[in-house]
Scaffold this active site. Structure first.
Site, PDB file in Angstrom:
ATOM      1  N   HIS A 176      50.351  45.070  86.170  1.00 57.25           N
ATOM      2  CA  HIS A 176      49.771  44.402  87.200  1.00 57.25           C
ATOM      3  C   HIS A 176      50.233  44.859  88.657  1.00 57.25           C
ATOM      4  O   HIS A 176      51.382  45.202  88.766  1.00 57.25           O
ATOM      5  CB  HIS A 176      50.362  42.990  87.040  1.00 57.25           C
ATOM      6  CG  HIS A 176      49.902  41.982  88.188  1.00 57.25           C
ATOM      7  ND1 HIS A 176      50.727  41.375  89.025  1.00 57.25           N
ATOM      8  CD2 HIS A 176      48.592  41.631  88.651  1.00 57.25           C
ATOM      9  CE1 HIS A 176      50.009  40.742  90.174  1.00 57.25           C
ATOM     10  NE2 HIS A 176      48.935  41.035  89.831  1.00 57.25           N
ATOM     11  N   ASP A 218      35.129  61.179  93.224  1.00 55.34           N
ATOM     12  CA  ASP A 218      34.050  61.974  93.255  1.00 55.34           C
ATOM     13  C   ASP A 218      34.269  63.498  93.058  1.00 55.34           C
ATOM     14  O   ASP A 218      35.397  63.841  93.127  1.00 55.34           O
ATOM     15  CB  ASP A 218      33.019  61.863  94.248  1.00 55.34           C
ATOM     16  CG  ASP A 218      33.551  62.152  95.693  1.00 55.34           C
ATOM     17  OD1 ASP A 218      34.262  63.111  95.721  1.00 55.34           O
ATOM     18  OD2 ASP A 218      33.256  61.351  96.874  1.00 55.34           O
ATOM     19  N   ASP A 268      42.791  42.687  89.926  1.00 55.70           N
ATOM     20  CA  ASP A 268      43.786  41.716  90.356  1.00 55.70           C
ATOM     21  C   ASP A 268      43.447  40.668  91.259  1.00 55.70           C
ATOM     22  O   ASP A 268      42.658  40.777  92.110  1.00 55.70           O
ATOM     23  CB  ASP A 268      44.665  42.715  91.514  1.00 55.70           C
ATOM     24  CG  ASP A 268      46.029  41.972  91.686  1.00 55.70           C
ATOM     25  OD1 ASP A 268      46.232  40.811  91.558  1.00 55.70           O
ATOM     26  OD2 ASP A 268      47.277  42.315  92.058  1.00 55.70           O
ATOM     27  N   MET A 277      37.037  54.533 100.648  1.00 51.34           N
ATOM     28  CA  MET A 277      37.224  55.382 101.716  1.00 51.34           C
ATOM     29  C   MET A 277      36.106  55.293 102.755  1.00 51.34           C
ATOM     30  O   MET A 277      35.047  55.547 102.512  1.00 51.34           O
ATOM     31  CB  MET A 277      37.373  56.796 101.559  1.00 51.34           C
ATOM     32  CG  MET A 277      37.577  57.851 102.393  1.00 51.34           C
ATOM     33  SD  MET A 277      37.253  59.645 101.853  1.00 51.34           S
ATOM     34  CE  MET A 277      38.494  59.885 100.601  1.00 51.34           C
ATOM     35  N   TYR A 317      43.808  58.986 100.980  1.00 52.74           N
ATOM     36  CA  TYR A 317      44.479  59.994 100.445  1.00 52.74           C
ATOM     37  C   TYR A 317      46.160  59.663 100.146  1.00 52.74           C
ATOM     38  O   TYR A 317      46.571  59.769  98.980  1.00 52.74           O
ATOM     39  CB  TYR A 317      44.667  61.328 101.240  1.00 52.74           C
ATOM     40  CG  TYR A 317      43.343  61.930 101.319  1.00 52.74           C
ATOM     41  CD1 TYR A 317      42.308  61.749 100.357  1.00 52.74           C
ATOM     42  CD2 TYR A 317      42.918  62.884 102.339  1.00 52.74           C
ATOM     43  CE1 TYR A 317      41.037  62.409 100.417  1.00 52.74           C
ATOM     44  CE2 TYR A 317      41.907  63.567 102.249  1.00 52.74           C
ATOM     45  CZ  TYR A 317      40.936  63.349 101.341  1.00 52.74           C
ATOM     46  OH  TYR A 317      39.587  63.921 101.449  1.00 52.74           O
ATOM     47  N   TYR A 377      31.434  60.057  99.681  1.00 52.87           N
ATOM     48  CA  TYR A 377      32.402  58.729  99.812  1.00 52.87           C
ATOM     49  C   TYR A 377      32.193  57.877  98.629  1.00 52.87           C
ATOM     50  O   TYR A 377      32.282  56.618  98.735  1.00 52.87           O
ATOM     51  CB  TYR A 377      31.928  58.032 101.087  1.00 52.87           C
ATOM     52  CG  TYR A 377      32.308  58.836 102.216  1.00 52.87           C
ATOM     53  CD1 TYR A 377      33.670  59.079 102.897  1.00 52.87           C
ATOM     54  CD2 TYR A 377      31.314  59.685 102.849  1.00 52.87           C
ATOM     55  CE1 TYR A 377      33.795  59.569 103.986  1.00 52.87           C
ATOM     56  CE2 TYR A 377      31.572  60.282 104.046  1.00 52.87           C
ATOM     57  CZ  TYR A 377      32.840  60.289 104.505  1.00 52.87           C
ATOM     58  OH  TYR A 377      32.925  61.080 105.638  1.00 52.87           O
ATOM     59  N   ASN A 379      34.438  57.641  96.342  1.00 57.02           N
ATOM     60  CA  ASN A 379      35.768  57.406  95.731  1.00 57.02           C
ATOM     61  C   ASN A 379      36.357  55.811  95.820  1.00 57.02           C
ATOM     62  O   ASN A 379      36.140  55.237  96.695  1.00 57.02           O
ATOM     63  CB  ASN A 379      36.795  58.297  96.735  1.00 57.02           C
ATOM     64  CG  ASN A 379      36.576  59.538  96.533  1.00 57.02           C
ATOM     65  OD1 ASN A 379      36.096  60.078  95.809  1.00 57.02           O
ATOM     66  ND2 ASN A 379      36.223  60.162  98.031  1.00 57.02           N
TER      67      ASN A 379
END
Length: 142
Positions: A22, A30, A64, A74, A113, A131, A133
């Site tokens: 958890h 990507d 979660d 991102m 990052y 974009y 990710n």
């Protein structure tokens, strides 16, 4: 092979998803994402795109429920003219798999990052969309 496990989920990825607890996070990157240089644990999903990997993971992986935004994207770099229609695809998959909407947190590129370097694992895909990710925060199964 096992019943109920999407065939895109490799034994290595299944093990990682099982090991995670958890609050642990996993990144789906990507094709442009610097996965190998940032991962504590790297899973290659070459030849696959982010939406199909996301869809398969969410068949097994609870997001979660104790945080407002369990999925992180991102942000587009200021001045970049890139369009992000894939984000709508992500939203549809998440809503269909979890029943939740408005689950995205948006963070700046270098913050993404930094956070990804701390993730339990990074999945490298062949996704060509920019974009594309995501960071997924694991929840609990009640």
């Amino acid at each position: 092979m096992l019943y109920g496990i999407p065939n895109i989920i490799s034994p290595e990825l299944l093990k990682i998803l099982m090991e995670m607890g958890h609050g642990d996070e996993i990144v789906i990157g990507d094709g442009n994402y610097p996965a190998a240089s940032n991962a504590q644990r790297l899973v290659r999903c070459d030849g696959h795109n982010v939406p199909e990997v996301l869809n398969a993971i969410l068949q097994l992986f609870p997001l979660d429920q104790y945080v407002e935004k369990p999925v992180t994207l991102m942000q587009v770099v200021p001045g970049d003219k890139a369009e992000t229609p894939i984000w709508g695809t992500f939203e549809t998959i998440i809503r269909e798999r979890t029943g939740k909407s408005e689950t995205f947190e948006m963070i700046e590129r270098f913050e993404f990052y930094d956070r990804a370097r701390k993730a339990y694992a990074i999945i490298a895909t062949s996704e060509s969309a920019l974009y594309a990710n995501l960071i997924l925060k694991k929840g609990v199964i009640a």
